[in-house]
Motif scaffolding. Structure first.
Motif, short mmCIF file in Angstrom:
data_model
loop_
_atom_site.label_atom_id
_atom_site.label_comp_id
_atom_site.label_asym_id
_atom_site.label_seq_id
_atom_site.Cartn_x
_atom_site.Cartn_y
_atom_site.Cartn_z
N LEU A 1 9.06 -4.30 16.78
CA LEU A 1 9.56 -4.58 17.94
C LEU A 1 8.60 -4.62 19.11
CD1 LEU A 1 13.21 -3.73 17.52
CD2 LEU A 1 12.69 -6.09 18.08
N THR A 2 7.92 -3.52 19.17
CA THR A 2 7.02 -2.95 20.10
C THR A 2 5.95 -4.04 20.37
OG1 THR A 2 7.49 -0.80 19.67
CG2 THR A 2 5.62 -0.94 20.98
N LEU A 3 5.26 -4.53 19.12
CA LEU A 3 4.29 -5.36 19.20
C LEU A 3 4.81 -6.75 19.70
CD1 LEU A 3 2.28 -4.64 15.94
CD2 LEU A 3 1.66 -4.23 18.25
N LEU A 4 5.83 -6.93 19.31
CA LEU A 4 6.39 -8.52 19.64
C LEU A 4 6.61 -8.47 21.40
CD1 LEU A 4 9.22 -9.92 17.34
CD2 LEU A 4 6.86 -10.88 18.06
N SER A 5 7.10 -7.18 21.91
CA SER A 5 7.25 -7.04 23.34
C SER A 5 5.85 -7.27 23.96
CB SER A 5 7.90 -5.41 23.48
OG SER A 5 7.67 -5.24 24.64
#
Length: 112
Positions: free
Chosen positions: A32-36
């Motif tokens: 989720l952090t990388l997609l963010s």
């Protein structure tokens, strides 16, 4: 410059989706952090990549669009709050369920 930017976006998105599909809570949070971060870079690139141009219109002939910069700043704050909430939620679930599997079940225990 644009090619490097596009490759970076692709790598961040690919790694984020791969980590989201894993079965452990921590890897889902990292995904989720990388997609963010990938979305933030995409929003920032939507205002055109202009090096050395001021964000205020009227100071020079070329100016950067300030709207994507404001959107990225807002997305960073929201992403940080979301990540903090999900980490606390995952820690609470890991303590109560005694594992960090997304479903709350450890598939290795079923095999034994």
């Amino acid at each position: 410059m644009e090619l490097l930017y596009a490759i970076t976006l692709g790598v961040l998105t690919t790694c984020g989706v791969y980590l989201l599909l894993r079965a452990r809570t921590f890897t889902v949070i990292l995904g989720l952090t990388l997609l963010s971060h990938a979305v933030n870079l995409y929003l920032f690139a939507s205002g055109r990549l202009v090096a050395g141009a001021p964000a205020i219109v009227g100071l020079s002939q070329r100016s950067a669009d300030p709207l994507p910069q404001a959107l990225v700043l807002t997305a960073i704050v929201i992403g940080f709050a979301m990540t903090a909430f999900v980490v606390v939620l995952a820690l609470k679930a890991a303590v109560e369920l005694r594992n960090d599997h997304v479903d709350g079940e450890n598939p290795e225990e079923d095999r034994a």
